[in-house]
Design a protein around this motif. Structure first.
Motif, PDB file in Angstrom:
ATOM      1  N   PHE A 479      31.083   5.000  38.027  1.00  0.00           N
ATOM      2  CA  PHE A 479      30.054   5.239  37.024  1.00  0.00           C
ATOM      3  C   PHE A 479      28.668   5.255  37.658  1.00  0.00           C
ATOM      4  O   PHE A 479      28.338   4.428  38.514  1.00  0.00           O
ATOM      5  CB  PHE A 479      30.107   4.155  35.943  1.00  0.00           C
ATOM      6  N   SER A 480      27.856   6.215  37.229  1.00  0.00           N
ATOM      7  CA  SER A 480      26.463   6.315  37.673  1.00  0.00           C
ATOM      8  C   SER A 480      25.631   6.734  36.480  1.00  0.00           C
ATOM      9  O   SER A 480      26.083   7.484  35.610  1.00  0.00           O
ATOM     10  CB  SER A 480      26.326   7.347  38.791  1.00  0.00           C
ATOM     11  N   ILE A 481      24.403   6.250  36.439  1.00  0.00           N
ATOM     12  CA  ILE A 481      23.555   6.612  35.303  1.00  0.00           C
ATOM     13  C   ILE A 481      23.254   8.108  35.286  1.00  0.00           C
ATOM     14  O   ILE A 481      22.908   8.660  34.243  1.00  0.00           O
ATOM     15  CB  ILE A 481      22.232   5.815  35.317  1.00  0.00           C
ATOM     16  N   LEU A 482      23.388   8.764  36.437  1.00  0.00           N
ATOM     17  CA  LEU A 482      23.158  10.202  36.474  1.00  0.00           C
ATOM     18  C   LEU A 482      24.205  10.969  35.693  1.00  0.00           C
ATOM     19  O   LEU A 482      24.014  12.148  35.382  1.00  0.00           O
ATOM     20  CB  LEU A 482      23.132  10.694  37.925  1.00  0.00           C
ATOM     21  N   GLN A 483      25.336  10.314  35.406  1.00  0.00           N
ATOM     22  CA  GLN A 483      26.361  10.960  34.603  1.00  0.00           C
ATOM     23  C   GLN A 483      26.016  10.938  33.116  1.00  0.00           C
ATOM     24  O   GLN A 483      26.590  11.694  32.344  1.00  0.00           O
ATOM     25  CB  GLN A 483      27.712  10.270  34.829  1.00  0.00           C
ATOM     26  N   LEU A 484      25.095  10.057  32.748  1.00  0.00           N
ATOM     27  CA  LEU A 484      24.700   9.986  31.343  1.00  0.00           C
ATOM     28  C   LEU A 484      23.866  11.209  30.981  1.00  0.00           C
ATOM     29  O   LEU A 484      23.101  11.735  31.798  1.00  0.00           O
ATOM     30  CB  LEU A 484      23.891   8.712  31.078  1.00  0.00           C
ATOM     31  N   HIS A 485      24.023  11.615  29.752  1.00  0.00           N
ATOM     32  CA  HIS A 485      23.332  12.818  29.292  1.00  0.00           C
ATOM     33  C   HIS A 485      21.818  12.672  29.414  1.00  0.00           C
ATOM     34  O   HIS A 485      21.113  13.631  29.747  1.00  0.00           O
ATOM     35  CB  HIS A 485      23.719  13.089  27.839  1.00  0.00           C
ATOM     36  N   GLU A 486      21.313  11.468  29.178  1.00  0.00           N
ATOM     37  CA  GLU A 486      19.870  11.271  29.200  1.00  0.00           C
ATOM     38  C   GLU A 486      19.265  11.461  30.587  1.00  0.00           C
ATOM     39  O   GLU A 486      18.052  11.659  30.717  1.00  0.00           O
ATOM     40  CB  GLU A 486      19.524   9.861  28.690  1.00  0.00           C
ATOM     41  N   PHE A 487      20.101  11.367  31.635  1.00  0.00           N
ATOM     42  CA  PHE A 487      19.586  11.493  32.997  1.00  0.00           C
ATOM     43  C   PHE A 487      19.979  12.811  33.657  1.00  0.00           C
ATOM     44  O   PHE A 487      19.808  12.967  34.864  1.00  0.00           O
ATOM     45  CB  PHE A 487      20.082  10.329  33.859  1.00  0.00           C
ATOM     46  N   LYS A 488      20.509  13.751  32.870  1.00  0.00           N
ATOM     47  CA  LYS A 488      20.909  15.029  33.454  1.00  0.00           C
ATOM     48  C   LYS A 488      19.714  15.757  34.059  1.00  0.00           C
ATOM     49  O   LYS A 488      19.861  16.510  35.025  1.00  0.00           O
ATOM     50  CB  LYS A 488      21.561  15.918  32.383  1.00  0.00           C
ATOM     51  N   PHE A 489      18.535  15.532  33.498  1.00  0.00           N
ATOM     52  CA  PHE A 489      17.364  16.255  34.001  1.00  0.00           C
ATOM     53  C   PHE A 489      17.037  15.877  35.438  1.00  0.00           C
ATOM     54  O   PHE A 489      16.404  16.640  36.166  1.00  0.00           O
ATOM     55  CB  PHE A 489      16.150  15.963  33.111  1.00  0.00           C
ATOM     56  N   MET A 490      17.489  14.685  35.887  1.00  0.00           N
ATOM     57  CA  MET A 490      17.198  14.262  37.248  1.00  0.00           C
ATOM     58  C   MET A 490      18.048  14.986  38.279  1.00  0.00           C
ATOM     59  O   MET A 490      17.715  14.996  39.465  1.00  0.00           O
ATOM     60  CB  MET A 490      17.415  12.746  37.384  1.00  0.00           C
ATOM     61  N   GLU A 491      19.147  15.596  37.834  1.00  0.00           N
ATOM     62  CA  GLU A 491      19.996  16.318  38.769  1.00  0.00           C
ATOM     63  C   GLU A 491      19.438  17.691  39.095  1.00  0.00           C
ATOM     64  O   GLU A 491      19.895  18.355  40.011  1.00  0.00           O
ATOM     65  CB  GLU A 491      21.405  16.471  38.189  1.00  0.00           C
ATOM     66  N   THR A 612      23.361  -3.004  27.358  1.00  0.00           N
ATOM     67  CA  THR A 612      22.838  -2.536  28.648  1.00  0.00           C
ATOM     68  C   THR A 612      22.805  -1.019  28.693  1.00  0.00           C
ATOM     69  O   THR A 612      21.823  -0.408  29.128  1.00  0.00           O
ATOM     70  CB  THR A 612      23.706  -3.064  29.802  1.00  0.00           C
ATOM     71  N   LEU A 613      23.911  -0.417  28.234  1.00  0.00           N
ATOM     72  CA  LEU A 613      23.962   1.044  28.207  1.00  0.00           C
ATOM     73  C   LEU A 613      22.895   1.608  27.285  1.00  0.00           C
ATOM     74  O   LEU A 613      22.286   2.644  27.566  1.00  0.00           O
ATOM     75  CB  LEU A 613      25.344   1.502  27.732  1.00  0.00           C
ATOM     76  N   ASN A 614      22.664   0.925  26.192  1.00  0.00           N
ATOM     77  CA  ASN A 614      21.635   1.390  25.261  1.00  0.00           C
ATOM     78  C   ASN A 614      20.259   1.355  25.915  1.00  0.00           C
ATOM     79  O   ASN A 614      19.466   2.291  25.780  1.00  0.00           O
ATOM     80  CB  ASN A 614      21.647   0.513  24.009  1.00  0.00           C
ATOM     81  N   VAL A 615      19.982   0.276  26.644  1.00  0.00           N
ATOM     82  CA  VAL A 615      18.690   0.179  27.337  1.00  0.00           C
ATOM     83  C   VAL A 615      18.567   1.279  28.383  1.00  0.00           C
ATOM     84  O   VAL A 615      17.520   1.924  28.519  1.00  0.00           O
ATOM     85  CB  VAL A 615      18.537  -1.214  27.989  1.00  0.00           C
ATOM     86  N   ILE A 616      19.654   1.520  29.119  1.00  0.00           N
ATOM     87  CA  ILE A 616      19.619   2.573  30.151  1.00  0.00           C
ATOM     88  C   ILE A 616      19.381   3.935  29.508  1.00  0.00           C
ATOM     89  O   ILE A 616      18.626   4.766  30.018  1.00  0.00           O
ATOM     90  CB  ILE A 616      20.919   2.555  30.966  1.00  0.00           C
ATOM     91  N   ARG A 617      20.027   4.161  28.379  1.00  0.00           N
ATOM     92  CA  ARG A 617      19.820   5.439  27.692  1.00  0.00           C
ATOM     93  C   ARG A 617      18.365   5.566  27.226  1.00  0.00           C
ATOM     94  O   ARG A 617      17.760   6.636  27.308  1.00  0.00           O
ATOM     95  CB  ARG A 617      20.760   5.549  26.497  1.00  0.00           C
ATOM     96  N   LEU A 618      17.822   4.469  26.718  1.00  0.00           N
ATOM     97  CA  LEU A 618      16.421   4.498  26.310  1.00  0.00           C
ATOM     98  C   LEU A 618      15.521   4.800  27.502  1.00  0.00           C
ATOM     99  O   LEU A 618      14.572   5.577  27.398  1.00  0.00           O
ATOM    100  CB  LEU A 618      16.024   3.152  25.684  1.00  0.00           C
ATOM    101  N   VAL A 619      15.827   4.188  28.637  1.00  0.00           N
ATOM    102  CA  VAL A 619      15.047   4.462  29.847  1.00  0.00           C
ATOM    103  C   VAL A 619      15.131   5.951  30.197  1.00  0.00           C
ATOM    104  O   VAL A 619      14.131   6.576  30.573  1.00  0.00           O
ATOM    105  CB  VAL A 619      15.537   3.591  31.021  1.00  0.00           C
ATOM    106  N   PHE A 744      16.790   0.158  37.789  1.00  0.00           N
ATOM    107  CA  PHE A 744      15.333   0.295  37.865  1.00  0.00           C
ATOM    108  C   PHE A 744      14.887   0.483  39.315  1.00  0.00           C
ATOM    109  O   PHE A 744      13.957   1.244  39.586  1.00  0.00           O
ATOM    110  CB  PHE A 744      14.656  -0.932  37.256  1.00  0.00           C
ATOM    111  N   GLU A 745      15.558  -0.233  40.240  1.00  0.00           N
ATOM    112  CA  GLU A 745      15.244  -0.030  41.658  1.00  0.00           C
ATOM    113  C   GLU A 745      15.563   1.396  42.074  1.00  0.00           C
ATOM    114  O   GLU A 745      14.813   2.024  42.825  1.00  0.00           O
ATOM    115  CB  GLU A 745      16.056  -1.023  42.519  1.00  0.00           C
ATOM    116  N   PHE A 746      16.670   1.929  41.566  1.00  0.00           N
ATOM    117  CA  PHE A 746      17.056   3.303  41.878  1.00  0.00           C
ATOM    118  C   PHE A 746      16.033   4.305  41.344  1.00  0.00           C
ATOM    119  O   PHE A 746      15.757   5.335  41.967  1.00  0.00           O
ATOM    120  CB  PHE A 746      18.440   3.584  41.280  1.00  0.00           C
ATOM    121  N   LEU A 747      15.453   3.987  40.200  1.00  0.00           N
ATOM    122  CA  LEU A 747      14.497   4.903  39.568  1.00  0.00           C
ATOM    123  C   LEU A 747      13.075   4.727  40.086  1.00  0.00           C
ATOM    124  O   LEU A 747      12.193   5.521  39.726  1.00  0.00           O
ATOM    125  CB  LEU A 747      14.505   4.693  38.048  1.00  0.00           C
TER     126      LEU A 747
END
Length: 965
Positions: A479-491, A612-619, A744-747
């Motif tokens: 699992f990686s946050i980049l797989q979440l829909h909210e972070f697709k723009f970073m790819e 946690t996932l909710n916070v990550i999605r909000l981020v 957050f360190e990754f971002l």
């Protein structure tokens, strides 16, 4: 004599006889006598002697013709005459006369050939003149004959021919006048055909012809009519020019420009064109907004048409805001595209003209005028770029600020940002503008919206935390946050100005500007109907299925789509976050349900919760907004930090706060963690239960920025010893916080890239003082478990029953050691049971064991400090017990070295110190409590030192303890 001398000089041209005849009677030569001739011959013939005789003649003889020689000679005679003197003087004069005569005769003989030749020429000339006279006489006779025979007839023919030519010219003029009278019909036809250059050319030719025939009375009225027609053509030409602003047609514009060039009004046409563009922008936005206002109002009340554009924008409803904005940008795009294509036309046209001029350099003056016009048009168009874009910005700004967007849905607001971002990209490509007006207006709306949105999200986060049971949310190990829909723009690698949801598909198209891409059709502001199905590219996309048929097809597609990235079970989380409707079921969820191969003990599986996932999605959502709109980057990052702060504070409040242990100094957090927690509590946590009605307005505003402290769900039990006092929940809470900190360190590089330089210290401080303290929260959280997991009080009771004043050295350790080791074995067993539910990371396991061992060692020291009597053999027994404890403990844990091992050993060895050594030892070892130090003095040295020495040591201990109070 003067005549003779002159004759000598001119080298006479006439015969001697003629010359003699021309002399005056006085000067005439007489015929010399024989005697004179003889004398003349007797005279010396020496030329020099003759010249001397001639030179001796008086000057007066060479005077003018009026000179009287006889009178002169008579007057010269003396008063007394002498015959001899007279004869001598007479002979002298005779000699002089003879010399002159001889000289004259010589000259005549010398010029004789020339004279003869000249005489022949004169004779020939006389014959020629006589012949000329005969010819002239004959010519005059012939001319008289021609005059009488031909002149009168020829002149009559010429007069008739001239009259004929005049009549032909008159006929031609009459025909031209007749044609001029009929030109108005042809002009009307050409205008209907939109042949403006032809109409103007014809009208100008007619005017020129009319000026040629202005001497006719019928032409004056025609000339006035042609002038009116030309003005009418100019008016229609201006209307045709205005149509260019909304729909550029290259053929139409070419005709219009040719027409203005014929009129000599190229510069005027450019001024008019810019005025039309300005008017087109105003009319376009007004009509678009008016259409939506009337549509929403449900009537065609004309009162809206009388409103100003600014007031009209306030009547747009929330439902029609986005469609109206999209149509507004589409319409403005058409205007800017027309301007862009107009500039293209002029660039191409200028190149063609430059090539023509370079090939034909004859008309220098005309080419200079054309060059001046081209430069004027070029500068006017370049200057107009910023003016057009400024007008567009102001119109869109007015529309943006006309509606409060704070209550919009997140996806709707992101769409607004997306449209404005695309519009700013258009502006940058259009004229290189940074769109400060748009940025400022959207920044105001964004900050306003984001404050409301963030406040709501914080309240939701508090609700989620208060309802969170701290169960493990199962995710794949990959699992990686980049797989979440909210972070697709970073790819997707994109420039800051490009819209986040609509990126070009190919790398080639990334280099093509929007104007080049949509020059021949299409619109960058078109809302794609299928964009909602494209999850990877559209931030507004839905990831769910709305029917059972779609769910069924998802099951059927599983086997053929096995290479889909492993992602979180979105439906399990989305039902809480509200990001996706509850009925929607993602493809990933359906597939993960069918092949549930998740291993709870997988080493790489992240530990996190739904919250946690909710916070990550909000981020991710916050970063989307920040990526679209850089000017609010600081506000967004500040709100992101509040999400992390609140999550950290909640974990600490739920699992790490315990006043009893903190007051004893056993579970104190690091100073950095305490500072961070105090800062969060002061800046973010609303500790007041209800608002104070007497409070000031400023205090009320400050409280709006704060969130009430969360409360742990009653479903979470932290008091059961079987579950190690909620160890599983504590592990999930702390490790999810650590995982969140890692994200957050990754971002951080992404956040640092968009953070304004002046605000970067805030970001650095947030990471150094808050994010990095997440792992430090493990110690206070797990200290509570360690303090309750083992019965240290029971161990103190068992130690109190041991006799330490034995008289012989014991070989068997005491029972309390076995009891303590048994407690550790049971702790280890319960730890393994918990690990079957939740993976316990090695750092957590080490901290738990470290806390338990440290508490056990401190309990041992405390038990030894409670001893009332102790012998040297008893001290040896203490060492034996501790060594037995260490030996058995090292088999249960891999922690090396054993925590606080020296703490116990040093205390036991202190029993052997002397009085002087004891004082130094007490000053050096301040980690022991006053009770423990006092026991050493009273029990160990009490029997060897006097009361005064003991009081001195006790005073030293009291001095050390005083600053701690």
């Amino acid at each position: 004599m003067q005549k003779i001398k002159s004759l000598m000089t001119r080298q006479g041209l006439r015969s001697p006889q003629e010359s003699v005849n021309d002399l005056s009677p006085i000067e005439s030569f007489r015929i010399p006598t024989k005697e004179e001739v003889r004398e003349l011959h007797e005279e010396p013939t020496d030329p020099q002697a003759q010249q001397e005789i001639i030179n001796s003649i008086e000057e007066v003889y060479f005077s003018n013709d009026s000179f009287d020689i006889v009178k002169y000679e008579l007057e010269r005679l003396p008063p007394v005459l002498s015959l001899q003197d007279l004869e001598e003087y007479r002979d002298k004069l005779k000699q002089q006369q003879a010399a002159v005569s001889k000289k004259v005769a010589d000259l005549i003989l010398e010029k004789q050939p020339a004279y003869v030749e000249e005489l022949e020429r004169v004779t020939s000339l006389q014959s020629g003149l006589q012949l000329a006279a005969v010819i002239c006489t004959n010519g005059r006779r012939h001319l008289n004959i021609a005059k009488e025979g031909f002149t009168q007839t020829s002149l009559g023919l010429l007069a008739n021919q001239r009259k004929r030519q005049l009549l032909i010219g008159l006929l031609k003029s009459l025909r031209t006048i007749k044609t001029l009278q009929r030109t108005d019909v042809r002009l009307s036809e050409m205008l209907e055909e939109k042949d403006y250059p032809g109409a103007i050319q014809l009208c100008l030719e007619c005017q020129k012809a009319a000026s040629t025939f202005k001497h006719y009375s019928c032409i004056s009225e025609l000339n006035s009519k042609l002038q009116d027609t030309l003005e009418q053509i100019e008016e229609q030409l201006d209307v045709a020019l205005s149509k260019i602003c909304k729909n550029f047609d290259i053929n139409h514009y070419t005709k219009v420009q040719q027409a203005y060039r014929l009129l000599g009004k190229t510069q005027t046409a450019m001024d008019q064109l810019h005025m039309h563009f300005t008017q087109a922008i105003h009319n376009t936005v007004f009509q678009v907004v008016l259409g939506y206002v009337e549509l929403c109002a449900g009537n065609t009340d004309t009162k809206f048409q009388k409103l100003q554009y600014k007031d009209l924008c306030t009547h747009i409803t929330s439902d029609s805001y986005i469609p109206c904005l999209a149509d507004l940008c589409k319409a403005l795009w058409e205007v800017m595209l027309s301007y862009y294509r107009t500039m293209q036309w002029h660039e191409n046209h200028d190149q063609d003209e430059a090539e023509v001029v370079s090939s034909d350099g004859n008309n220098v003056i005309g080419s200079e005028e054309n060059s001046f016009d081209r430069n004027y048009v070029k500068k006017k168009l370049e200057h107009g770029l910023s003016r057009i874009w400024q007008d567009v910005q102001l119109k869109v700004k007015t529309y943006l600020l006309g509606t409060d967007l704070s209550n919009f849905k997140y996806d709707d607001f992101i769409f607004v940002l997306d449209v404005i971002s695309r519009l700013m990209q258009v502006g940058e490509e259009f004229c290189g503008s940074k769109s400060e007006v748009l940025q400022e207006s959207i920044r105001k709306q964004s900050v306003n919206y984001f404050k409301t949105y963030h406040r709501t999200r914080l309240e939701e986060l508090r609700m989620f935390l208060e309802n969170e049971t701290w169960e493990l949310c199962p995710v794949k190990s990959s699992f990686s946050i980049l797989q979440l829909h909210e972070f697709k723009f970073m790819e997707q690698s994109r420039s800051p100005s490009v819209s986040p949801s609509k990126q070009p598909a190919s790398a080639v198209s990334a280099t093509v500007t929007l104007f080049e891409q949509y020059c021949n059709g299409g619109n960058p502001f078109e809302i794609q109907a299928d964009s909602k199905d494209d999850e990877t590219e559209d931030v507004l996309a839905s990831n769910g299925y709305e029917s059972d048929e779609q769910e069924k097809s998802a099951y059927q597609e599983y086997d053929s789509d096995s290479d889909v990235p492993e992602e979180l079970k979105r439906d399990y989380v989305d039902e809480q976050t509200g990001d996706v409707p509850i009925k929607s079921v993602s493809r990933e969820t359906l597939r993960s349900r069918k092949r549930s191969d998740y291993n709870l003990n997988k080493v790489n599986a992240p530990i996190l919760t739904n919250t946690t996932l909710n916070v990550i999605r909000l981020v991710g959502k916050y970063m989307q907004m920040m990526n679209i709109l850089k000017p609010i980057a600081f506000d967004v990052i500040h709100f992101m930090s509040q999400l992390f702060d609140y999550y950290l504070y909640a974990v600490y409040t739920f699992f790490g706060r315990n006043d009893m242990f903190e007051s004893t100094g056993l579970g104190l957090s690091s100073s950095r963690l305490r500072t961070t927690l105090n800062r969060i509590q002061e800046s973010l946590i609303d500790l007041e239960v209800s608002a104070d009605p007497s409070g000031t307005l400023t205090a009320a505003e400050e409280r709006k920025e704060k969130v009430p402290s969360p409360h742990l769900s009653h479903l979470v039990v932290l008091t059961s010893g079987n579950s190690l006092y909620g160890l599983a929940e504590r592990v999930v809470a702390t490790e999810s916080l650590v995982f969140l900190a890692e994200q957050f360190e990754f971002l951080q590089p992404h956040l640092d890239a968009v953070m304004p330089a002046a605000k970067k210290p805030f970001l650095q401080q947030f990471y150094s003082q808050t994010v990095s303290t997440a792992s430090e929260l493990r110690k206070p959280v797990y200290w509570i478990v360690a303090a309750k997991a083992i019965d240290y009080e029971q161990m103190l009771l068992l130690m109190a029953n041991v006799k330490w004043d034995v008289k012989e050295i014991m070989s068997q350790h005491n029972v309390y050691v076995d009891a303590l080791l048994k407690e550790f074995e049971e702790f280890n067993g319960r730890l393994n049971d918990v690990s079957k539910r939740v993976r316990i990371p090695l750092p957590v396991s080490n901290i738990l064991w470290e806390h338990c061992i440290r508490l056990a060692n401190r309990t041992l020291v405390e038990g030894y400090a409670n001893v009332k009597k102790c012998s040297n053999e008893g001290r040896a027994l203490m060492q034996l017990d501790f060594q037995q404890f260490l030996m058995k403990l090292e088999k249960l844990t891999d922690i090396r070295p054993i925590p606080d091992k020296e703490f116990v050993e040093t205390y036991i060895k202190a029993y052997y110190l002397t009085e002087n050594d004891m004082e130094c030892w007490i000053k050096e070892h301040r980690e022991y409590s006053t009770k423990q130090l006092t026991n050493l003095v009273n029990i160990c040295l009490g029997t060897y030192i006097n009361k005064k020495a003991r009081q001195k040591l006790l005073a030293t201990i009291d001095d050390i303890d005083r600053p701690k109070r």
